[in-house]
Design a protein around this motif. Structure first.
Motif, PDB file in Angstrom:
ATOM      1  N   MET A  77      -5.620   7.819 -14.482  1.00 24.59           N
ATOM      2  CA  MET A  77      -6.214   7.347 -15.729  1.00 24.59           C
ATOM      3  C   MET A  77      -7.467   6.547 -15.429  1.00 24.59           C
ATOM      4  SD  MET A  77      -3.064   6.151 -18.183  1.00 24.59           S
ATOM      5  CE  MET A  77      -1.431   6.879 -18.013  1.00 24.59           C
ATOM      6  N   GLY A  78      -8.324   6.427 -16.442  1.00 22.89           N
ATOM      7  CA  GLY A  78      -9.511   5.608 -16.313  1.00 22.89           C
ATOM      8  C   GLY A  78     -10.672   6.337 -15.662  1.00 22.89           C
ATOM      9  N   GLU A  79     -11.589   5.571 -15.079  1.00 23.97           N
ATOM     10  CA  GLU A  79     -12.833   6.118 -14.547  1.00 23.97           C
ATOM     11  C   GLU A  79     -12.608   7.188 -13.493  1.00 23.97           C
ATOM     12  OE1 GLU A  79     -15.406   3.049 -13.172  1.00 23.97           O
ATOM     13  OE2 GLU A  79     -15.455   1.990 -15.097  1.00 23.97           O
ATOM     14  N   GLU A  80     -11.595   7.006 -12.646  1.00 30.66           N
ATOM     15  CA  GLU A  80     -11.336   7.978 -11.580  1.00 30.66           C
ATOM     16  C   GLU A  80     -10.955   9.335 -12.164  1.00 30.66           C
ATOM     17  OE1 GLU A  80     -10.900   9.654  -7.775  1.00 30.66           O
ATOM     18  OE2 GLU A  80     -12.029   7.964  -8.571  1.00 30.66           O
ATOM     19  N   ALA A  81     -10.126   9.336 -13.204  1.00 31.07           N
ATOM     20  CA  ALA A  81      -9.729  10.592 -13.841  1.00 31.07           C
ATOM     21  C   ALA A  81     -10.947  11.302 -14.414  1.00 31.07           C
ATOM     22  CB  ALA A  81      -8.705  10.329 -14.944  1.00 31.07           C
ATOM     23  N   VAL A 224      12.761  -3.963 -27.715  1.00 30.56           N
ATOM     24  CA  VAL A 224      12.361  -5.192 -27.027  1.00 30.56           C
ATOM     25  C   VAL A 224      10.879  -5.450 -27.305  1.00 30.56           C
ATOM     26  CG1 VAL A 224      14.086  -4.982 -25.210  1.00 30.56           C
ATOM     27  CG2 VAL A 224      11.840  -3.949 -24.890  1.00 30.56           C
ATOM     28  N   PRO A 225      10.472  -6.725 -27.349  1.00 28.15           N
ATOM     29  CA  PRO A 225       9.049  -7.031 -27.549  1.00 28.15           C
ATOM     30  C   PRO A 225       8.195  -6.445 -26.422  1.00 28.15           C
ATOM     31  CG  PRO A 225      10.413  -8.992 -27.837  1.00 28.15           C
ATOM     32  CD  PRO A 225      11.297  -7.939 -27.254  1.00 28.15           C
ATOM     33  N   ASP A 226       6.957  -6.089 -26.756  1.00 32.97           N
ATOM     34  CA  ASP A 226       6.059  -5.499 -25.763  1.00 32.97           C
ATOM     35  C   ASP A 226       5.924  -6.377 -24.519  1.00 32.97           C
ATOM     36  OD1 ASP A 226       5.695  -3.581 -27.682  1.00 32.97           O
ATOM     37  OD2 ASP A 226       3.505  -3.705 -27.716  1.00 32.97           O
ATOM     38  N   ASP A 227       5.733  -7.683 -24.724  1.00 31.82           N
ATOM     39  CA  ASP A 227       5.480  -8.549 -23.579  1.00 31.82           C
ATOM     40  C   ASP A 227       6.691  -8.642 -22.659  1.00 31.82           C
ATOM     41  OD1 ASP A 227       6.980 -10.001 -25.388  1.00 31.82           O
ATOM     42  OD2 ASP A 227       5.752 -11.817 -25.279  1.00 31.82           O
ATOM     43  N   ARG A 228       7.881  -8.622 -23.252  1.00 34.55           N
ATOM     44  CA  ARG A 228       9.087  -8.673 -22.413  1.00 34.55           C
ATOM     45  C   ARG A 228       9.243  -7.377 -21.612  1.00 34.55           C
ATOM     46  NH1 ARG A 228      14.730  -9.543 -25.260  1.00 34.55           N
ATOM     47  NH2 ARG A 228      13.539 -11.277 -26.170  1.00 34.55           N
ATOM     48  N   PHE A 229       8.961  -6.249 -22.261  1.00 33.76           N
ATOM     49  CA  PHE A 229       9.047  -4.956 -21.580  1.00 33.76           C
ATOM     50  C   PHE A 229       8.050  -4.914 -20.421  1.00 33.76           C
ATOM     51  CE2 PHE A 229       7.805  -0.395 -21.267  1.00 33.76           C
ATOM     52  CZ  PHE A 229       9.038   0.121 -20.909  1.00 33.76           C
ATOM     53  N   ARG A 230       6.840  -5.408 -20.686  1.00 41.05           N
ATOM     54  CA  ARG A 230       5.816  -5.415 -19.652  1.00 41.05           C
ATOM     55  C   ARG A 230       6.257  -6.291 -18.479  1.00 41.05           C
ATOM     56  NH1 ARG A 230       1.725  -7.932 -17.388  1.00 41.05           N
ATOM     57  NH2 ARG A 230      -0.273  -6.856 -17.035  1.00 41.05           N
ATOM     58  N   GLN A 231       6.811  -7.454 -18.800  1.00 40.02           N
ATOM     59  CA  GLN A 231       7.278  -8.374 -17.757  1.00 40.02           C
ATOM     60  C   GLN A 231       8.355  -7.715 -16.895  1.00 40.02           C
ATOM     61  OE1 GLN A 231       8.791 -12.084 -19.281  1.00 40.02           O
ATOM     62  NE2 GLN A 231       9.591 -12.748 -17.313  1.00 40.02           N
ATOM     63  N   GLN A 232       9.268  -6.991 -17.540  1.00 44.14           N
ATOM     64  CA  GLN A 232      10.328  -6.312 -16.791  1.00 44.14           C
ATOM     65  C   GLN A 232       9.742  -5.249 -15.862  1.00 44.14           C
ATOM     66  OE1 GLN A 232      12.759  -4.905 -20.019  1.00 44.14           O
ATOM     67  NE2 GLN A 232      13.963  -6.793 -20.150  1.00 44.14           N
ATOM     68  N   VAL A 234       6.757  -5.209 -14.498  1.00 43.69           N
ATOM     69  CA  VAL A 234       6.090  -5.870 -13.374  1.00 43.69           C
ATOM     70  C   VAL A 234       7.113  -6.417 -12.386  1.00 43.69           C
ATOM     71  CG1 VAL A 234       4.606  -7.809 -12.725  1.00 43.69           C
ATOM     72  CG2 VAL A 234       4.020  -6.399 -14.719  1.00 43.69           C
ATOM     73  N   GLU A 235       8.217  -6.970 -12.904  1.00 46.42           N
ATOM     74  CA  GLU A 235       9.271  -7.499 -12.021  1.00 46.42           C
ATOM     75  C   GLU A 235       9.898  -6.396 -11.178  1.00 46.42           C
ATOM     76  OE1 GLU A 235      11.932  -9.499 -14.660  1.00 46.42           O
ATOM     77  OE2 GLU A 235      10.691 -11.311 -14.806  1.00 46.42           O
ATOM     78  N   TYR A 236       9.922  -5.171 -11.717  1.00 46.64           N
ATOM     79  CA  TYR A 236      10.466  -4.029 -10.966  1.00 46.64           C
ATOM     80  C   TYR A 236       9.438  -3.422 -10.023  1.00 46.64           C
ATOM     81  CZ  TYR A 236      14.850  -3.791 -13.593  1.00 46.64           C
ATOM     82  OH  TYR A 236      16.090  -4.057 -14.124  1.00 46.64           O
ATOM     83  N   GLY A 237       8.250  -4.040  -9.965  1.00 49.58           N
ATOM     84  CA  GLY A 237       7.246  -3.578  -9.007  1.00 49.58           C
ATOM     85  C   GLY A 237       6.154  -2.698  -9.575  1.00 49.58           C
ATOM     86  N   THR A 238       6.122  -2.528 -10.898  1.00 49.60           N
ATOM     87  CA  THR A 238       5.071  -1.733 -11.509  1.00 49.60           C
ATOM     88  C   THR A 238       3.759  -2.517 -11.495  1.00 49.60           C
ATOM     89  OG1 THR A 238       6.707  -0.744 -13.005  1.00 49.60           O
ATOM     90  CG2 THR A 238       4.380  -0.495 -13.610  1.00 49.60           C
ATOM     91  N   PRO A 239       2.668  -1.925 -11.005  1.00 46.89           N
ATOM     92  CA  PRO A 239       1.378  -2.624 -11.020  1.00 46.89           C
ATOM     93  C   PRO A 239       0.969  -3.010 -12.447  1.00 46.89           C
ATOM     94  CG  PRO A 239       1.276  -0.676  -9.626  1.00 46.89           C
ATOM     95  CD  PRO A 239       2.575  -0.602 -10.356  1.00 46.89           C
ATOM     96  N   ASP A 240       0.259  -4.130 -12.578  1.00 47.66           N
ATOM     97  CA  ASP A 240      -0.146  -4.615 -13.897  1.00 47.66           C
ATOM     98  C   ASP A 240      -0.849  -3.537 -14.717  1.00 47.66           C
ATOM     99  OD1 ASP A 240       0.917  -7.046 -13.304  1.00 47.66           O
ATOM    100  OD2 ASP A 240      -0.981  -8.073 -12.964  1.00 47.66           O
ATOM    101  N   GLU A 241      -1.784  -2.842 -14.082  1.00 45.75           N
ATOM    102  CA  GLU A 241      -2.570  -1.835 -14.806  1.00 45.75           C
ATOM    103  C   GLU A 241      -1.684  -0.718 -15.347  1.00 45.75           C
ATOM    104  OE1 GLU A 241      -6.638   0.836 -14.151  1.00 45.75           O
ATOM    105  OE2 GLU A 241      -5.495   0.146 -12.415  1.00 45.75           O
ATOM    106  N   ALA A 243       1.535  -0.936 -15.995  1.00 44.04           N
ATOM    107  CA  ALA A 243       2.373  -1.499 -17.059  1.00 44.04           C
ATOM    108  C   ALA A 243       1.613  -1.511 -18.381  1.00 44.04           C
ATOM    109  CB  ALA A 243       2.821  -2.906 -16.689  1.00 44.04           C
ATOM    110  N   ASP A 244       0.343  -1.897 -18.339  1.00 44.01           N
ATOM    111  CA  ASP A 244      -0.477  -1.897 -19.548  1.00 44.01           C
ATOM    112  C   ASP A 244      -0.635  -0.478 -20.107  1.00 44.01           C
ATOM    113  OD1 ASP A 244      -0.834  -4.641 -19.467  1.00 44.01           O
ATOM    114  OD2 ASP A 244      -2.722  -4.514 -18.343  1.00 44.01           O
ATOM    115  N   GLN A 245      -0.811   0.486 -19.217  1.00 45.22           N
ATOM    116  CA  GLN A 245      -0.973   1.875 -19.651  1.00 45.22           C
ATOM    117  C   GLN A 245       0.295   2.396 -20.317  1.00 45.22           C
ATOM    118  OE1 GLN A 245      -2.115   3.522 -15.892  1.00 45.22           O
ATOM    119  NE2 GLN A 245      -4.288   3.041 -16.139  1.00 45.22           N
TER     120      GLN A 245
END
Length: 290
Positions: A77-81, A224-232, A234-241, A243-245
């Motif tokens: 995803m993003g510029e590379e794609a 679940v709220p978006d922010d909680r899902f995102r936090q989970q 990231v805690e499982y090792g998903t890169p921030d970018e 997780a946002d995608q």
């Protein structure tokens, strides 16, 4: 000569398989990063050449003699794609292809809430600017993605995800068949196709009901709220970018970006598309849902 890129991937491989039932093998070529992984196609008479989307020049040999080039979108995803897609388009133009096809997405749009759909929109603009006739396959959201989101839910009996909206989940096999039909009937669509979707758009509430029916075990849907899902994530090792995608999928779904249902895919297939229920039945552990 019809060239298919990414022919060792999940979609590309199935497209080539179905194309070979429609045109002679000596009219089919594949451009792949690792020719060894495409040996089975070479053994059947398909032209296999190494090619990557690094630069357009690298693709000159892989696309040589092409009348049509099908660019299977990259798993980025993003510029590379976008950069890789542009290189592939430039390579197809340089090879003299008279039509370029591209696996886009039903939600392609510059203002989409999902990054991949914004990337598809930019790629489609590059196709328009190429000066070569093109067909953009507006594929429905892959059913395989729904299965990934379900993850352990089929075992735990609980779907825990952010709020969503209806999505026209569509099987890889059906989209591959449609691509082969369109390649074999050159020029059938000019520009973007209508959405190539299954016959019904489903929410995860709907899917929980289907899973309950198929398994005979109650499957519940918890939001679940978006922010909680995102936090989970990231805690499982998903890169921030990443997780946002992934969150973008749910935001786009809530906005109705994947809700369209269209009969075009059924017309191309000559039958109704595979349902998500059928996929669930097929992928459940033995002894369940039968």
């Amino acid at each position: 000569m019809i060239i298919v890129t990414g022919a060792t991937g999940q979609l590309g491989r199935q497209i080539v398989e179905r194309l070979l039932s429609r045109v002679p093998a000596n009219r089919v070529g594949v451009s792949v990063r690792d020719p060894q992984r495409a040996k089975e196609f070479a053994d059947r008479g398909v032209r296999v050449r190494q090619g990557s989307f690094t630069t357009a020049a690298d693709l000159a040999y892989a696309f040589e003699g092409a009348s049509q080039v099908l660019i299977v979108s990259v798993d980025k995803m993003g510029e590379e794609a976008v950069r890789q897609h542009r290189a592939a388009i430039e390579g197809a133009v340089a090879a003299g292809a008279r039509r370029i096809l591209y696996t886009s997405h039903m939600g392609a749009g510059a203002s989409s809430r999902f990054q991949a759909c914004r990337d598809h929109a930019v790629t489609e603009e590059a196709l328009r600017a190429s000066g070569v006739p093109f067909t953009s396959l507006r594929n429905g959201f892959y059913t395989a993605s729904a299965m990934q989101f379900l993850g352990h839910a089929m075992r735990s009996g609980e779907i825990v995800l952010p709020a969503d909206g209806p999505v026209s989940w569509t099987a890889h096999a059906d989209l591959a068949e449609a691509a082969a039909v369109i390649l074999a009937d050159e020029g059938r669509f000019d520009g973007p196709t209508p959405p190539l979707t299954a016959a019904r758009a489903l929410t995860f509430d709907d899917i929980a009901g289907i899973a309950t029916e198929v398994t005979g075990r109650t499957t519940t849907r918890t939001t679940v709220p978006d922010d909680r899902f995102r936090q989970q994530l990231v805690e499982y090792g998903t890169p921030d970018e990443v997780a946002d995608q992934l969150l973008g999928v749910f935001a786009a779904g809530r906005a109705g970006e994947f809700a369209a249902v269209d009969p075009t895919l059924a017309t191309l297939l000559g039958r109704e598309p595979v349902t998500l229920e059928a996929v669930l039945r097929e992928q459940l552990p033995d002894g369940e849902g039968h």
